[in-house]
Scaffold this active site. Structure first.
Site, short mmCIF file in Angstrom:
data_model
loop_
_atom_site.label_atom_id
_atom_site.label_comp_id
_atom_site.label_asym_id
_atom_site.label_seq_id
_atom_site.Cartn_x
_atom_site.Cartn_y
_atom_site.Cartn_z
CG ASP A 8 -35.80 -26.84 80.13
OD1 ASP A 8 -35.78 -25.67 80.30
OD2 ASP A 8 -36.91 -27.71 80.68
CG ASP A 129 -38.05 -26.59 91.17
OD1 ASP A 129 -38.34 -25.50 90.55
OD2 ASP A 129 -36.99 -27.14 91.19
#
Length: 241
Positions: A8, A129
């Site tokens: 990330d 998500d």
């Protein structure tokens, strides 16, 4: 089952968030390229990159870091975060990314997703998500009224062949994957499912492989040493045999 290390990126650095909260961020490395090379050297067959700044801004931000990673490693890379326009997808693929993950646009612009799937096929992965079973968008800042299972079915009908499912409450929390939610998404002839969020042990890896997911994205557990990449890959391979 494929084990996919997550990188990330925020402000050009390799970080992890707790449940997607930018206020609860840990920096693990200033150089994401070195991290990518390390995972490759340890045997990773694919990397999962997330442009966190891009997810929040709605368009790619960490382009230089992403390009540097794709140029530095020989293994395929998949990218998510802020890819909501056709030209952004084209640009990402031009950077050397093999797969592009579409999240927010899957709800907001179904026509765009259909067009992208038609143009790029398996290079387009749908990112779902979810928070309490409902799809979250815009860098997880907005929770919709759409059920993850409903969106998965819609995307399958559009021709999506692969879905990454992230349970936000588990992400970065080392609390275990949401096996029940994942099992609802796995269908005999539906898209392949890649699990993300909450993996904290080798036992979780084994359970995911037994469940039948195609891949498991692991972030925090690798960075804090709770899971060793080589061991996870060995378990995933043995369970599949």
């Amino acid at each position: 089952m494929e084990i996919i290390p997550a990188i990330d990126i925020k402000d050009g650095r390799c970080v992890r968030l707790y449940q997607g909260d930018f206020a609860q961020m840990t920096v693990y490395a200033d150089d994401p390229v070195a991290v990518a090379r390390s995972w490759e050297a340890q045997g990773a067959t694919r990397l999962h990159l997330v442009d966190l700044d891009g997810a929040r801004a709605g368009h790619p931000q960490n382009v230089d870091a992403i390009l540097a990673i794709t140029q530095a490693v020989q293994i395929p890379v998949q990218l998510g975060g802020g890819l909501r326009r056709e030209q952004d997808v084209e640009s990402a693929l031009a950077l050397g990314v093999e797969r592009v993950i579409i999240g927010t646009a899957a709800i907001a612009e179904t026509d765009l997703v259909a067009r992208l799937l038609d143009r790029f096929g398996e290079q387009i992965v749908i990112g779902i998500d979810a928070r309490n079973g409902l799809v979250a968008t815009d860098g997880w800042t907005v929770t919709s009224s759409v059920k993850a299972t409903v969106l998965a079915e819609q995307m399958a009908n559009l021709g999506a062949r692969r879905i990454i499912y992230t349970d936000i409450s588990r992400d970065g929390a080392l609390s275990g994957p949401n096996f029940a939610a994942l099992s609802e998404l796995i269908t005999p002839h539906g898209p392949a499912i890649i699990a993300s969020g909450g993996i904290a042990s080798i036992d979780h890896v084994r359970q995911l492989a037994q469940l039948g997911v195609e891949g498991a994205i692991i972030g925090k557990a690798l960075y804090v040493g709770a899971v060793k990449l080589a061991e996870a890959m060995a378990v995933a391979h043995m369970t599949n045999v």
